[in-house]
Design an enzyme around this catalytic site. Structure first.
Site, mmCIF file in Angstrom:
data_model
loop_
_atom_site.group_PDB
_atom_site.id
_atom_site.type_symbol
_atom_site.label_atom_id
_atom_site.label_comp_id
_atom_site.label_asym_id
_atom_site.label_seq_id
_atom_site.Cartn_x
_atom_site.Cartn_y
_atom_site.Cartn_z
ATOM 1 N N ARG A 115 0.819 -1.198 0.000
ATOM 2 C CA ARG A 115 0.000 0.000 0.000
ATOM 3 C C ARG A 115 0.859 1.256 0.000
ATOM 4 O O ARG A 115 0.481 2.279 -0.521
ATOM 5 C CB ARG A 115 -0.907 -0.050 1.238
ATOM 6 C CG ARG A 115 -1.719 1.187 1.488
ATOM 7 C CD ARG A 115 -2.868 1.255 0.499
ATOM 8 N NE ARG A 115 -3.521 2.549 0.525
ATOM 9 C CZ ARG A 115 -3.110 3.639 -0.100
ATOM 10 N NH1 ARG A 115 -1.998 3.608 -0.795
ATOM 11 N NH2 ARG A 115 -3.792 4.762 -0.017
ATOM 12 N N TYR A 116 2.003 1.183 0.694
ATOM 13 C CA TYR A 116 2.905 2.330 0.839
ATOM 14 C C TYR A 116 4.217 2.001 0.130
ATOM 15 O O TYR A 116 4.602 0.845 0.059
ATOM 16 C CB TYR A 116 3.185 2.579 2.331
ATOM 17 C CG TYR A 116 1.937 2.810 3.163
ATOM 18 C CD1 TYR A 116 1.246 4.018 3.068
ATOM 19 C CD2 TYR A 116 1.461 1.841 4.028
ATOM 20 C CE1 TYR A 116 0.099 4.232 3.836
ATOM 21 C CE2 TYR A 116 0.315 2.053 4.787
ATOM 22 C CZ TYR A 116 -0.357 3.255 4.691
ATOM 23 O OH TYR A 116 -1.478 3.468 5.430
ATOM 24 N N ARG A 119 7.093 -0.058 2.423
ATOM 25 C CA ARG A 119 6.853 -1.186 3.326
ATOM 26 C C ARG A 119 5.701 -2.055 2.838
ATOM 27 O O ARG A 119 4.744 -1.552 2.257
ATOM 28 C CB ARG A 119 6.594 -0.709 4.759
ATOM 29 C CG ARG A 119 5.500 0.339 4.906
ATOM 30 C CD ARG A 119 5.857 1.274 6.070
ATOM 31 N NE ARG A 119 4.743 2.115 6.510
ATOM 32 C CZ ARG A 119 4.416 3.267 5.927
ATOM 33 N NH1 ARG A 119 5.058 3.700 4.859
ATOM 34 N NH2 ARG A 119 3.409 3.978 6.399
ATOM 35 N N CYS A 128 -4.782 -17.903 13.392
ATOM 36 C CA CYS A 128 -4.467 -17.246 14.666
ATOM 37 C C CYS A 128 -4.738 -18.241 15.783
ATOM 38 O O CYS A 128 -5.448 -19.218 15.581
ATOM 39 C CB CYS A 128 -5.348 -16.024 14.881
ATOM 40 S SG CYS A 128 -5.113 -14.751 13.657
ATOM 41 N N CYS A 132 -10.454 -12.871 17.179
ATOM 42 C CA CYS A 132 -11.073 -11.712 17.816
ATOM 43 C C CYS A 132 -12.326 -11.377 17.020
ATOM 44 O O CYS A 132 -12.272 -11.255 15.800
ATOM 45 C CB CYS A 132 -10.120 -10.526 17.785
ATOM 46 S SG CYS A 132 -8.417 -10.981 18.153
ATOM 47 N N CYS A 135 -12.229 -8.767 14.131
ATOM 48 C CA CYS A 135 -11.096 -8.836 13.187
ATOM 49 C C CYS A 135 -11.384 -8.090 11.881
ATOM 50 O O CYS A 135 -12.464 -8.189 11.317
ATOM 51 C CB CYS A 135 -10.765 -10.286 12.875
ATOM 52 S SG CYS A 135 -9.367 -10.452 11.736
ATOM 53 N N ARG A 137 -9.707 -8.549 9.118
ATOM 54 C CA ARG A 137 -9.289 -9.300 7.942
ATOM 55 C C ARG A 137 -10.081 -10.596 7.833
ATOM 56 O O ARG A 137 -9.538 -11.652 7.547
ATOM 57 C CB ARG A 137 -7.776 -9.560 8.042
ATOM 58 C CG ARG A 137 -7.085 -9.704 6.694
ATOM 59 C CD ARG A 137 -5.575 -9.629 6.811
ATOM 60 N NE ARG A 137 -5.073 -8.276 6.871
ATOM 61 C CZ ARG A 137 -4.048 -7.883 7.634
ATOM 62 N NH1 ARG A 137 -3.436 -8.746 8.421
ATOM 63 N NH2 ARG A 137 -3.658 -6.635 7.612
ATOM 64 N N ASP A 296 -12.367 -0.934 12.262
ATOM 65 C CA ASP A 296 -12.713 -0.994 10.833
ATOM 66 C C ASP A 296 -14.081 -1.633 10.638
ATOM 67 O O ASP A 296 -14.466 -2.531 11.387
ATOM 68 C CB ASP A 296 -11.663 -1.821 10.080
ATOM 69 C CG ASP A 296 -10.304 -1.145 10.098
ATOM 70 O OD1 ASP A 296 -10.241 0.036 9.737
ATOM 71 O OD2 ASP A 296 -9.319 -1.798 10.511
ATOM 72 N N ASP A 333 -8.199 3.804 9.176
ATOM 73 C CA ASP A 333 -7.887 3.319 7.841
ATOM 74 C C ASP A 333 -9.054 3.703 6.949
ATOM 75 O O ASP A 333 -10.195 3.320 7.226
ATOM 76 C CB ASP A 333 -7.711 1.796 7.871
ATOM 77 C CG ASP A 333 -6.270 1.407 7.670
ATOM 78 O OD1 ASP A 333 -5.764 1.656 6.560
ATOM 79 O OD2 ASP A 333 -5.668 0.857 8.613
HETATM 80 C C1 PLP Z 1 -0.724 -0.283 8.616
HETATM 81 C C2 PLP Z 1 -0.069 -0.735 7.422
HETATM 82 C C3 PLP Z 1 1.329 -0.638 7.293
HETATM 83 C C4 PLP Z 1 2.215 -0.070 8.377
HETATM 84 O O1 PLP Z 1 1.962 1.273 8.581
HETATM 85 P P1 PLP Z 1 2.771 2.109 9.675
HETATM 86 O O2 PLP Z 1 2.029 3.396 9.760
HETATM 87 O O3 PLP Z 1 4.164 2.273 9.155
HETATM 88 O O4 PLP Z 1 2.759 1.341 10.952
HETATM 89 C C5 PLP Z 1 1.886 -1.065 6.111
HETATM 90 N N1 PLP Z 1 1.141 -1.569 5.104
HETATM 91 C C6 PLP Z 1 -0.206 -1.676 5.202
HETATM 92 C C7 PLP Z 1 -0.975 -2.230 4.052
HETATM 93 C C8 PLP Z 1 -0.851 -1.268 6.364
HETATM 94 O O5 PLP Z 1 -2.189 -1.388 6.464
HETATM 95 S S1 SF4 Z 2 -7.466 -9.228 14.955
HETATM 96 FE FE1 SF4 Z 2 -7.774 -10.876 13.402
HETATM 97 S S2 SF4 Z 2 -5.709 -11.290 12.573
HETATM 98 FE FE2 SF4 Z 2 -5.440 -10.144 14.517
HETATM 99 S S3 SF4 Z 2 -5.166 -11.728 16.118
HETATM 100 FE FE3 SF4 Z 2 -7.344 -11.184 16.062
HETATM 101 S S4 SF4 Z 2 -8.286 -12.670 14.660
HETATM 102 FE FE4 SF4 Z 2 -6.079 -12.736 14.282
#
Ligand code: PLP
Ligand code: SF4
Length: 371
Positions: A115-116, A119, A128, A132, A135, A137, A296, A333
């Site tokens: 995304r960035y 990184r 996991c 949670c 979650c 994702r 989210d 986000d």
């Molecule tokens: C949150 C996130 C990161 C890390 O972001 P930082 O602000 O540097 O902690 C990197 N990639 C993705 C896709 C993210 O959602």
């Molecule tokens: S938030 Fe989602 S990915 Fe993170 S530990 Fe909990 S269940 Fe796993």
């Protein structure tokens, strides 16, 4: 370790300490079915109903260790709310997205989210030890594809290898620490062989839900991969037990900078005093409170979400009263994939080209005259 002296050890009387402190034992004895929960809490009729109906939406699972942190007499217990499903998850809600961060849109290959510029997330497992309920994702986590296929793994490595703008790799999932030591070390070795990668982060909830995962033996192996950062995820002071605090101390003693990312959750921690207590306790264990996320809008999370106004109010209440070292950054986000943005309380009372006026946390006002 005097900082640990008032904390409670968790091992129940009827379980051998050597079993309880063994992470393999914890994972082998994970709780899934209503009956599994009996030693730790009494499910209400409504919760039992949710067990039947929410399994398809998102798996139910916890370690015995994490379940043991629940105060069984309290129906409003914060940890209970994180791990026990609720029928409210089934209502469709104001904004219900299977992939709220638009991660699939930013996936150059199946297990990488880029995304960035500098990184990437490398989703090395979808498993996991605890699921949670909030979650973000859910489209990926808990599908039990578990291990990445050798082909997907190689594709991800090739992508990182060929993309020289990548300076940081964030191992995520799922929870990377559910992998065995040998597998983890192999992945870290492969990433360290890529010259342009400077920093590796491991994003893991294991210090919270299975702190015994970080054995002294593993920590000694992991320190060879520095600079290696541990990003963990405590949401409530009740999650700080003797065992989790000891793990945090060990991590820092072995040279891993540890950062905490919490999520603001209604009925769990949407209270400035709770955030303050958590942040202070973490800081005393040398863990930096890093992000406080706006929850989210993933499926079934409406009942957990605070409004942005409320979240800003919580951050404003903390401003000035708590050490800047302990202050997490409120962050959201942008749904759909716009990335993270910072939300900061507004202290500005008047703005013009010549001067900006402010009212500070304790009410004192002043102007800044632009040069
Ligand atoms: C949150 C996130 C990161 C890390 O972001 P930082 O602000 O540097 O902690 C990197 N990639 C993705 C896709 C993210 O959602
Ligand atoms: S938030 Fe989602 S990915 Fe993170 S530990 Fe909990 S269940 Fe796993």
């Amino acid at each position: 370790m005097s900082r640990l002296k008032n904390l409670i050890k968790t091992c129940p009387e009827n379980i051998l300490a050597s079993d309880w402190m063994n992470w393999h034992w914890q994972l082998r004895h994970r709780l899934h079915q209503p009956d599994d929960f009996k030693p730790y809490l009494d499910l209400t009729a409504e919760e039992l109903g949710a067990f039947k109906n929410t399994q398809k939406l998102f798996k139910i699972q916890t370690t015995p260790y994490y379940a043991s942190l629940v105060n069984r007499k309290d129906p409003k217990d914060p940890i209970r709310k994180i791990l026990v499903p609720h029928t409210k998850e089934l209502s469709s809600g104001a904004q219900s997205m299977s992939d709220p961060l638009g991660e699939r849109r930013h996936s150059p290959c199946r297990r990488v989210v880029h995304r960035y510029p500098d990184r990437v997330l490398f989703l090395i497992t979808d498993t996991c030890s605890v699921y949670c309920r909030y979650c973000l994702r859910k489209y990926f986590t808990g599908n039990d594809e578990a291990f990445i296929s050798p082909k997907e793994y190689q594709e991800a490595l090739n992508y990182i290898n060929q993309t020289t703008s990548i300076k940081e790799v964030i191992l995520s999932g799922g929870d990377p620490m559910t992998l065995g030591d040998a597998r983890l070390i192999q992945i870290l070795t492969d990433i360290r062989n890529i010259d342009h990668v400077e920093i590796i982060r491991i994003a893991t909830r294991m210090p919270v839900v299975c702190p015994m995962r970080f054995t002294p033996e593993l920590l000694n192996k992991l320190r060879l991969f520095h600079p290696l950062f541990i990003m963990t995820h405590f949401n409530h002071p009740q999650e700080i037990s003797f065992e989790s605090a000891q793990t945090l101390e060990l991590l820092v003693d072995h040279g891993f900078p540890v950062f905490n990312q919490m999520v603001l959750l209604r009925g769990i921690n949407n209270d400035a005093l709770v955030v303050q207590e958590l942040s202070r306790k973490l800081l005393a264990l040398r863990v930096k409170p890093y992000y406080m996320f706006q929850c989210d809008p993933s499926e079934g999370t409406d009942h957990f979400r605070t409004s942005i106004t409320e979240s800003l109010q919580i951050q404003k209440e903390l401003w000035g009263k708590m050490s800047g070292l302990a202050m997490p950054n409120l962050s959201l986000d942008i749904p759909g994939g716009g990335g993270k943005i910072g939300l900061v309380p507004d202290f500005c009372t008047h703005k013009s080209k010549e001067k900006w006026s402010f009212k500070g946390w304790d009410g004192i006002e002043g102007d800044y005259i632009n040069p």
